[in-house]
Design a protein around this motif. Structure first.
Motif, PDB file in Angstrom:
ATOM      1  N   GLY A  99     -14.079   4.057  -6.464  1.00  0.00           N
ATOM      2  CA  GLY A  99     -13.346   4.602  -7.605  1.00  0.00           C
ATOM      3  C   GLY A  99     -14.250   5.251  -8.630  1.00  0.00           C
ATOM      4  O   GLY A  99     -13.963   5.211  -9.832  1.00  0.00           O
TER       5      GLY A  99
ATOM      6  N   VAL B 221      -1.435  -3.378  -8.320  1.00  0.00           N
ATOM      7  CA  VAL B 221      -1.765  -2.164  -7.579  1.00  0.00           C
ATOM      8  C   VAL B 221      -2.639  -2.559  -6.391  1.00  0.00           C
ATOM      9  O   VAL B 221      -3.478  -3.456  -6.512  1.00  0.00           O
ATOM     10  CB  VAL B 221      -2.496  -1.139  -8.484  1.00  0.00           C
ATOM     11  CG1 VAL B 221      -3.788  -1.703  -9.036  1.00  0.00           C
ATOM     12  CG2 VAL B 221      -2.759   0.156  -7.722  1.00  0.00           C
TER      13      VAL B 221
ATOM     14  N   PHE C  22      -8.826   4.756  -9.872  1.00  0.00           N
ATOM     15  CA  PHE C  22      -8.256   5.491  -8.742  1.00  0.00           C
ATOM     16  C   PHE C  22      -7.211   6.521  -9.181  1.00  0.00           C
ATOM     17  O   PHE C  22      -6.498   7.072  -8.355  1.00  0.00           O
ATOM     18  CB  PHE C  22      -7.635   4.507  -7.740  1.00  0.00           C
ATOM     19  CG  PHE C  22      -8.647   3.705  -6.968  1.00  0.00           C
ATOM     20  CD1 PHE C  22      -9.316   4.260  -5.888  1.00  0.00           C
ATOM     21  CD2 PHE C  22      -8.955   2.402  -7.350  1.00  0.00           C
ATOM     22  CE1 PHE C  22     -10.262   3.524  -5.180  1.00  0.00           C
ATOM     23  CE2 PHE C  22      -9.887   1.659  -6.655  1.00  0.00           C
ATOM     24  CZ  PHE C  22     -10.550   2.216  -5.570  1.00  0.00           C
TER      25      PHE C  22
ATOM     26  N   SER D 251       1.832  -0.621  -7.447  1.00  0.00           N
ATOM     27  CA  SER D 251       2.229  -0.717  -6.040  1.00  0.00           C
ATOM     28  C   SER D 251       3.377  -1.701  -5.861  1.00  0.00           C
ATOM     29  O   SER D 251       4.261  -1.490  -5.022  1.00  0.00           O
ATOM     30  CB  SER D 251       1.039  -1.173  -5.184  1.00  0.00           C
ATOM     31  OG  SER D 251      -0.025  -0.255  -5.259  1.00  0.00           O
TER      32      SER D 251
ATOM     33  N   THR E 116      -8.798  -4.645   1.624  1.00  0.00           N
ATOM     34  CA  THR E 116      -7.735  -4.575   0.620  1.00  0.00           C
ATOM     35  C   THR E 116      -8.293  -4.913  -0.754  1.00  0.00           C
ATOM     36  O   THR E 116      -8.929  -5.958  -0.942  1.00  0.00           O
ATOM     37  CB  THR E 116      -6.603  -5.557   0.963  1.00  0.00           C
ATOM     38  OG1 THR E 116      -6.041  -5.197   2.219  1.00  0.00           O
ATOM     39  CG2 THR E 116      -5.521  -5.523  -0.101  1.00  0.00           C
TER      40      THR E 116
ATOM     41  N   VAL F  97      -4.994  -0.930  -3.144  1.00  0.00           N
ATOM     42  CA  VAL F  97      -5.624   0.229  -2.496  1.00  0.00           C
ATOM     43  C   VAL F  97      -6.488  -0.272  -1.343  1.00  0.00           C
ATOM     44  O   VAL F  97      -6.860  -1.449  -1.285  1.00  0.00           O
ATOM     45  CB  VAL F  97      -6.480   1.041  -3.488  1.00  0.00           C
ATOM     46  CG1 VAL F  97      -5.623   1.682  -4.557  1.00  0.00           C
ATOM     47  CG2 VAL F  97      -7.557   0.147  -4.121  1.00  0.00           C
TER      48      VAL F  97
ATOM     49  N   ARG G  75      -4.383   6.257 -10.745  1.00  0.00           N
ATOM     50  CA  ARG G  75      -2.998   5.899 -10.435  1.00  0.00           C
ATOM     51  C   ARG G  75      -2.190   5.823 -11.723  1.00  0.00           C
ATOM     52  O   ARG G  75      -2.679   5.340 -12.754  1.00  0.00           O
ATOM     53  CB  ARG G  75      -2.937   4.536  -9.735  1.00  0.00           C
ATOM     54  CG  ARG G  75      -3.633   4.480  -8.381  1.00  0.00           C
ATOM     55  CD  ARG G  75      -2.815   5.186  -7.317  1.00  0.00           C
ATOM     56  NE  ARG G  75      -3.387   5.021  -5.999  1.00  0.00           N
ATOM     57  CZ  ARG G  75      -3.068   4.034  -5.156  1.00  0.00           C
ATOM     58  NH1 ARG G  75      -2.191   3.116  -5.510  1.00  0.00           N
ATOM     59  NH2 ARG G  75      -3.627   3.980  -3.963  1.00  0.00           N
TER      60      ARG G  75
ATOM     61  N   ASN H 150     -11.760  -1.322   6.814  1.00  0.00           N
ATOM     62  CA  ASN H 150     -10.907  -1.262   5.627  1.00  0.00           C
ATOM     63  C   ASN H 150     -10.781  -2.632   4.973  1.00  0.00           C
ATOM     64  O   ASN H 150     -10.611  -3.651   5.662  1.00  0.00           O
ATOM     65  CB  ASN H 150      -9.507  -0.762   5.993  1.00  0.00           C
ATOM     66  CG  ASN H 150      -9.481   0.730   6.264  1.00  0.00           C
ATOM     67  OD1 ASN H 150     -10.358   1.459   5.813  1.00  0.00           O
ATOM     68  ND2 ASN H 150      -8.489   1.188   6.993  1.00  0.00           N
TER      69      ASN H 150
ATOM     70  N   VAL I 205       0.832  -1.205   0.000  1.00  0.00           N
ATOM     71  CA  VAL I 205       0.000   0.000   0.000  1.00  0.00           C
ATOM     72  C   VAL I 205       0.868   1.257   0.000  1.00  0.00           C
ATOM     73  O   VAL I 205       0.533   2.261  -0.634  1.00  0.00           O
ATOM     74  CB  VAL I 205      -0.932  -0.007   1.228  1.00  0.00           C
ATOM     75  CG1 VAL I 205      -1.729   1.299   1.311  1.00  0.00           C
ATOM     76  CG2 VAL I 205      -1.898  -1.186   1.160  1.00  0.00           C
TER      77      VAL I 205
ATOM     78  N   THR J 102       5.289   2.490  -4.468  1.00  0.00           N
ATOM     79  CA  THR J 102       5.004   2.860  -5.865  1.00  0.00           C
ATOM     80  C   THR J 102       6.153   2.384  -6.745  1.00  0.00           C
ATOM     81  O   THR J 102       7.326   2.566  -6.393  1.00  0.00           O
ATOM     82  CB  THR J 102       4.843   4.383  -6.033  1.00  0.00           C
ATOM     83  OG1 THR J 102       6.015   5.041  -5.541  1.00  0.00           O
ATOM     84  CG2 THR J 102       3.623   4.896  -5.304  1.00  0.00           C
TER      85      THR J 102
END
Length: 388
Positions: free
Chosen positions: A169, A99, A201, A207, A117, A101, A203, A115, A67, A70
């Motif tokens: 998103g 990736v 998102f 990730s 994943t 988020v 991006r 939360n 998370v 990058t």
């Protein structure tokens, strides 16, 4: 002469109520001790089992989780071209640019948010996780707004069941399948197409990159190649090591908490054992004098009372471990302190935990019976025979 061990056992049976209460106190302490160790072990096994020894995870240097990481597209392409990465049968590399988020979703039945994943991955990402199987429906189609939910997510979160729709998103995502990865972290994730999730998102970078090595012995050579490249600024870790590190902080916290509670509770159990054994000595003063008069030595009397106390500890330990073993049928959810997402796992009882729990119980019995046993062994023969 030695006092037979059956004497200690029969003495416990003669005081059924006090023996049962003392053993029950020890059993409760062992239950707490064992369940905390099982909780820690379950967490570790869930995360470690998530990885594979021949897979390697690449994240940005300094990042602790996917998370936080990058990896630019150019960097991902360089990683994918490394000669140490295995080839698939169709001639492409076994590498998945992914990736990750976090999204807050409401739970079923309570609307309490937590939360979750969400992992975007490629077709190769599915092949790199052979432990994940399709439980219901089908896999998501590349290039579409389709997702699959891990079994524990589908069961516990609104909109995550097959045929339902989740919105994140700025678009709707259709849940077309439910996956089962056993007791691994993948059962607590939602999967979709990496490129579609990156667009949703906004991006521009991945990730992480997950790759399969052609041979596990190539890891060090691969690490040197990637980590020494000035264009990269990434670090490579064996997948099992990567997930083991993520479990370390929470597992250690649970252990410390459990040990603290066990020590506090064990003091009460030890005091109970001391009181029980002192009561046994006081009520059997003439009996002890008779044993001495018959020729039994002080060390024999000491051993008999210690063995009696150890029997109490053993009985309490066996009952405590038996009670703790029933926790294996429960699944609990907690916050993964590394990713701040929900992680579901089960209590895990291992032979080592059972042995440690029984040893802890015997220790309580030994400490609880030591002083009363010494008192019984040091009792004066004449005074003991005169006792009413």
């Amino acid at each position: 002469m030695k006092i037979p061990f059956s004497y200690s056992w029969k003495s416990l049976l003669a005081r059924k109520a006090t023996s049962a209460l003392t053993a029950a106190g020890m059993a409760l302490v062992v239950y707490v001790f064992a369940t905390v160790l099982m909780l820690s072990e379950g967490l570790k096994q869930t995360l470690v089992a998530t990885g594979s020894d021949d897979n390697v995870v690449l994240i940005r240097q300094g990042a602790e989780t996917e998370v936080q990481s990058t990896i630019e597209r150019e960097q991902a392409a360089i990683i994918e071209s490394a000669p140490e990465i295995a080839y698939a049968p169709n001639g492409t590399k076994f590498a998945s640019k992914e990736v990750m988020v976090l999204m807050t979703l409401p739970k079923r039945g309570s609307d309490k948010p937590s939360n979750v994943t969400i992992r975007g991955l490629s077709e190769k990402g599915l092949e790199l996780r052979p432990q994940v199987r399709l439980l219901e429906g089908r896999m998501f189609r590349p290039g579409s707004s389709e997702i699959v939910a891990g079994r524990k997510i589908a069961e516990n979160f609104k909109g995550a069941g097959i045929g339902e729709t989740l919105r994140f998103g700025l678009r709707d995502w259709a849940v077309v399948g439910v996956t089962d990865a056993g007791n691994t972290a993948f059962s607590s994730e939602i999967w979709g197409d990496a490129e579609q999730l990156m667009q949703a998102f906004r991006r521009t970078a991945y990730s992480a990159v997950v790759a399969k090595l052609a041979d596990v012995s190539l890891l060090e050579r691969f690490k040197v190649r990637i980590e020494s490249d000035p264009r990269m600024k990434v670090e490579a870790k064996r997948e099992t090591d990567f997930y083991a590190e993520q479990s370390e902080m929470l597992a250690n916290f649970l252990k410390i908490l459990g040990m603290t509670l066990s020590v506090i509770f064990s003091l009460g159990a030890i005091i109970g054992a001391v009181i029980t054994m002192y009561g046994a000595v006081a009520s059997r003063t003439r009996e002890i004098g008779t044993l001495r008069a018959l020729g039994f030595r002080r060390v024999g009397i000491l051993s008999a009372f210690l063995f009696e106390s150890l029997l109490l500890g053993l009985i309490g330990g066996l009952v405590g471990v038996a009670l703790a073993s029933t926790m294996q049928f429960l699944t609990v959810s907690t916050l993964n302190w590394q990713t701040f997402s929900e992680l579901a796992f089960t209590f895990t009882l291992t032979p080592a935990i059972a042995f440690q729990s029984l040893a802890f119980s015997l220790f309580m019995g030994l400490v609880g019976g030591l002083l009363p046993a010494f008192r019984a062994a040091r009792m004066d023969l004449i005074e003991a025979l005169r006792a009413v």
